[in-house]
Write an enzyme that holds these catalytic residues in place. Sequence first.
Site, PDB file in Angstrom:
ATOM      1  CD  GLU A  91      10.296   1.640 -26.147  1.00 19.74           C
ATOM      2  OE1 GLU A  91       9.780   2.243 -27.087  1.00 19.74           O
ATOM      3  OE2 GLU A  91       9.670   0.806 -25.464  1.00 19.74           O
ATOM      4  CB  CYS A 104      11.400   3.401 -15.934  1.00 21.02           C
ATOM      5  SG  CYS A 104      11.319   1.620 -16.139  1.00 21.02           S
ATOM      6  CB  CYS A 111      14.614  -9.678 -21.405  1.00 25.35           C
ATOM      7  SG  CYS A 111      14.733 -10.243 -19.691  1.00 25.35           S
ATOM      8  CB  CYS A 115       8.390 -12.968 -17.657  1.00 24.56           C
ATOM      9  SG  CYS A 115       9.781 -13.090 -16.521  1.00 24.56           S
ATOM     10  CB  CYS A 118       7.420  -9.467 -19.933  1.00 25.20           C
ATOM     11  SG  CYS A 118       8.531  -8.077 -20.204  1.00 25.20           S
ATOM     12  CB  CYS A 342       4.891  -2.221 -16.048  1.00 22.67           C
ATOM     13  SG  CYS A 342       4.970  -1.001 -14.772  1.00 22.67           S
TER      14      CYS A 342
HETATM   15  N1  SAH Z   1      13.729  -7.946 -15.315  1.00 15.96           N
HETATM   16  C1  SAH Z   1      13.351  -7.142 -14.194  1.00 15.96           C
HETATM   17  C2  SAH Z   1      12.966  -5.715 -14.516  1.00 15.96           C
HETATM   18  C3  SAH Z   1      12.132  -5.431 -15.734  1.00 15.96           C
HETATM   19  S1  SAH Z   1      10.392  -5.561 -15.712  1.00 15.96           S
HETATM   20  C4  SAH Z   1      12.231  -7.811 -13.438  1.00 15.96           C
HETATM   21  O1  SAH Z   1      11.748  -8.834 -13.871  1.00 15.96           O
HETATM   22  O2  SAH Z   1      11.891  -7.345 -12.360  1.00 15.96           O
HETATM   23  C5  SAH Z   1       9.694  -4.466 -14.573  1.00 15.96           C
HETATM   24  C6  SAH Z   1       8.356  -5.007 -14.027  1.00 15.96           C
HETATM   25  O3  SAH Z   1       7.277  -4.992 -15.003  1.00 15.96           O
HETATM   26  C7  SAH Z   1       8.489  -6.458 -13.599  1.00 15.96           C
HETATM   27  O4  SAH Z   1       7.873  -6.667 -12.361  1.00 15.96           O
HETATM   28  C8  SAH Z   1       7.729  -7.173 -14.691  1.00 15.96           C
HETATM   29  O5  SAH Z   1       7.320  -8.441 -14.296  1.00 15.96           O
HETATM   30  C9  SAH Z   1       6.594  -6.229 -14.953  1.00 15.96           C
HETATM   31  N2  SAH Z   1       5.891  -6.517 -16.195  1.00 15.96           N
HETATM   32  C10 SAH Z   1       6.353  -7.177 -17.267  1.00 15.96           C
HETATM   33  N3  SAH Z   1       5.413  -7.263 -18.222  1.00 15.96           N
HETATM   34  C11 SAH Z   1       4.327  -6.633 -17.755  1.00 15.96           C
HETATM   35  C12 SAH Z   1       3.041  -6.348 -18.298  1.00 15.96           C
HETATM   36  N4  SAH Z   1       2.706  -6.725 -19.527  1.00 15.96           N
HETATM   37  N5  SAH Z   1       2.168  -5.656 -17.543  1.00 15.96           N
HETATM   38  C13 SAH Z   1       2.523  -5.222 -16.310  1.00 15.96           C
HETATM   39  N6  SAH Z   1       3.731  -5.449 -15.751  1.00 15.96           N
HETATM   40  C14 SAH Z   1       4.626  -6.157 -16.456  1.00 15.96           C
END
Ligand code: SAH
Length: 363
Positions: A91, A104, A111, A115, A118, A342
């Site tokens: 996406e 974006c 991935c 995390c 996420c 995000c």
């Molecule tokens: N892998 C990279 C970029 C992708 S995520 C990174 O970790 O920075 C982009 C941002 O969205 C990151 O800061 C991530 O932690 C955040 N993110 C992930 N899941 C989320 C969620 N459910 N709600 C809000 N932000 C989230």
Amino acid sequence: MKANLLEFDAPGMVGFCAAIGVKPFRARQVLRWVHRSGESEFERMSDLASSLRQRLTETAEVVPPRMIRDSTAADGTRKWLLDVGAANAVETVFIPEENRGTLCVSTQAGCTMACRFCSTGRQGFNRNLTTAEIVGQLWWANRALGAVHGAVHGRERSISNVVLMGMGEPLLNLENVLPALRLMLDDNAYGLSRRRVTVSTVGIVPMMDRLRDECPVALAVSLHAPNDALRSRLVPINEKYPLATLFAACRRYLEKAPRDFVTFEYVMLEGVNDSDAQARELSRRVAAVSCKINLIPFNPFPESGFARSSRETVRRFSDILNSAGIVTTTRRTRGDDIDAACGQLAGQVRDRTGRAQRPARVA
Ligand code: SAH
């Protein structure tokens, strides 16, 4: 097999031209047609000699990922789902604002970082995207937004900023990300300034050094916790690159960065990382790095096991940091009605790691 011209940054295009017996200076013209004009048909590249057009037709093609879906949220945020083959899709999100338009971009199908909060992390991992698939997102968005072919020239519709904050960890795909970044910066392609291209990383320390040396752009680092104990629970890679190591890498990065601060992203999870005491601890810890903090209200997805901090909590957290002298902003939630916010990007990933099958874990 024909070469996909979306794979090539400027040196790559020069090399390709040489390989097919075309004068290197033509590379610039071809780049402009492909990226600035969004052209994929060589026959329409009107100022190229017909012999050159024919040579290109024989040896090359311009193939972006196939567009599967195009959705627009109530707030104007737009999301494209792109097919990258073998039942994988990624996406791309466009976020229009008054004075800028941010795209974006995704860098991996899935991935490996897992995390906890996420949704991409929950899906597991299939593979790295190619340069053509990364650049192809920009190529499509430019066309769809009417920035090429003279359709619409409204300022708010075109892309002024790119953030590598979509699906995937960009620094674990640096080989393919670097040529894509160079094209974003290249005046013959997307012509963005270094300050307007941001790589967001979970903190892959050795690769932060490589990015700094090879193509320094603005840097965002996903922090999410004020100490190692909590961060390791939320962001497992912290076990490998703990905060002290990460902060040292941020300081090295800043020596060559186009901006004089790193942005720390901090997702606000109710009752997990959002207390006043944690805000104070965070302000002490990040004092080691010239930084700004961007708070991201958690965007829920099914069975995440987390909840979003209340507005009041986010405001207090932000106030504590700001009064400690750390410039802190809160990201506005955009496009959540089309799951474009995000952490909600999920595309479609044929997980090869088995992660998607494991039960959800609550931190
Ligand atoms: N892998 C990279 C970029 C992708 S995520 C990174 O970790 O920075 C982009 C941002 O969205 C990151 O800061 C991530 O932690 C955040 N993110 C992930 N899941 C989320 C969620 N459910 N709600 C809000 N932000 C989230």
